[in-house]
Design a protein around this motif. Structure first.
Motif, short mmCIF file in Angstrom:
data_model
loop_
_atom_site.label_atom_id
_atom_site.label_comp_id
_atom_site.label_asym_id
_atom_site.label_seq_id
_atom_site.Cartn_x
_atom_site.Cartn_y
_atom_site.Cartn_z
N ARG A 1 -9.72 2.01 5.67
CA ARG A 1 -8.44 1.84 6.35
C ARG A 1 -7.81 3.20 6.58
O ARG A 1 -8.03 4.14 5.79
N VAL A 2 -7.08 3.31 7.67
CA VAL A 2 -6.43 4.57 8.03
C VAL A 2 -5.00 4.53 7.52
O VAL A 2 -4.31 3.51 7.65
N VAL A 3 -4.55 5.64 6.93
CA VAL A 3 -3.17 5.75 6.49
C VAL A 3 -2.56 7.02 7.08
O VAL A 3 -3.22 8.03 7.25
N ASN A 4 -1.27 6.91 7.41
CA ASN A 4 -0.50 8.05 7.89
C ASN A 4 0.77 8.06 7.06
O ASN A 4 1.80 7.52 7.46
N ALA A 5 0.66 8.59 5.85
CA ALA A 5 1.76 8.60 4.90
C ALA A 5 1.54 9.76 3.94
O ALA A 5 0.44 10.30 3.87
N PRO A 6 2.59 10.15 3.19
CA PRO A 6 2.40 11.22 2.21
C PRO A 6 1.33 10.85 1.19
O PRO A 6 1.26 9.70 0.74
N ALA A 7 0.50 11.83 0.85
CA ALA A 7 -0.61 11.58 -0.08
C ALA A 7 -0.12 11.00 -1.40
O ALA A 7 -0.74 10.10 -1.96
N ALA A 8 1.00 11.52 -1.91
CA ALA A 8 1.52 11.04 -3.20
C ALA A 8 1.83 9.55 -3.15
O ALA A 8 1.57 8.82 -4.12
N ASP A 9 2.39 9.06 -2.03
CA ASP A 9 2.73 7.64 -1.91
C ASP A 9 1.47 6.78 -1.87
O ASP A 9 1.40 5.73 -2.51
N VAL A 10 0.47 7.23 -1.13
CA VAL A 10 -0.78 6.48 -1.01
C VAL A 10 -1.48 6.41 -2.36
O VAL A 10 -1.97 5.35 -2.77
N ILE A 11 -1.53 7.53 -3.07
CA ILE A 11 -2.18 7.58 -4.37
C ILE A 11 -1.43 6.69 -5.38
O ILE A 11 -2.05 5.97 -6.17
N ALA A 12 -0.10 6.71 -5.34
CA ALA A 12 0.68 5.85 -6.24
C ALA A 12 0.34 4.39 -6.01
O ALA A 12 0.19 3.62 -6.97
N ASP A 13 0.19 4.01 -4.75
CA ASP A 13 -0.16 2.62 -4.41
C ASP A 13 -1.57 2.28 -4.92
O ASP A 13 -1.78 1.21 -5.49
N LEU A 14 -2.51 3.19 -4.73
CA LEU A 14 -3.88 2.97 -5.20
C LEU A 14 -3.93 2.86 -6.72
O LEU A 14 -4.64 2.03 -7.28
N LYS A 15 -3.15 3.71 -7.40
CA LYS A 15 -3.16 3.70 -8.87
C LYS A 15 -2.56 2.42 -9.43
O LYS A 15 -2.89 2.00 -10.54
#
Length: 199
Positions: free
Chosen positions: A111-125
């Motif tokens: 999936r493609v994301v266009n968001a700050p890396a920290a936000d995406v990683i927080a969601d994944l974690k």
């Protein structure tokens, strides 16, 4: 930064002795790195990076470049078994691709994301299990280093000095301490290093 899932954020990248992940000729200038990519040390390192990972995080350039290479290795019965195992893992893993220009994911299970890396990683974690591997994508690794969100660094150090190019560890990163979890040196002087963030 751990939470109830206990997922680690890991990152893999190859660097020259002077800290560059590409040479002075631009992003495609990988001559000082690719000549070490097929050594036994590098292939064992490749096996190590995906051993506990279930999610691959990629920048757009790597996602598109990997798509043109790794699926063919996964299907090649004559490929080195370590390369093939990694290729199969990458093909089958959940993939998150950072891009401001892509509208569709270039891979299956991506999936493609266009968001700050920290936000995406927080969601994944907060969801799932297994390590989250930021796979050779320097722009994403830099952003996560700036926010102190990387738990483990897999580094391949190639014994060459490029004298220029793009550097991973730039001035202005927050101070941090790391412990050496693994090291191995190859016949050509290449080094596989694994560092864990001391928290």
């Amino acid at each position: 930064m751990t939470n109830q899932t206990g997922r680690r954020v890991t990152a893999n990248i190859s660097l020259t002795l002077d800290g560059h992940y590409s040479g002075p000729g631009g992003p495609g200038d990988m001559g000082a790195i690719v000549s070490y990519a097929t050594t036994d040390i590098a292939r064992a390192h490749l096996a190590r990076i995906h051993e506990k990972a279930t999610t691959a995080v990629l920048g757009r350039l790597n996602a598109e470049g990997f798509l043109g290479f790794w699926p063919t290795i996964a299907a090649d019965e004559n490929a080195d078994p370590r390369d093939r195992a990694y290729a199969k893992w990458l093909t089958d893993a959940e993939k998150v691709v950072f891009s401001t220009t892509l509208t569709e994911a270039p891979w299956d299970r991506a999936r493609v994301v266009n968001a700050p890396a920290a936000d995406v990683i927080a969601d994944l974690k907060a969801n799932g299990e297994g390590d989250i591997l930021v796979n050779s994508s320097a722009s994403v690794i830099k952003a996560l280093l700036a926010d102190d969100l990387i738990d483990r660094l897999y580094l391949m150090i190639c014994p060459e000095i490029t004298g220029g190019g793009q550097r991973l560890f730039v001035d202005g990163l927050p101070a941090s301490k790391w412990t050496l979890a693994y090291q191995e040196v190859g016949e050509l002087g290449e080094m596989a290093l694994v560092y864990d963030r001391a928290r």
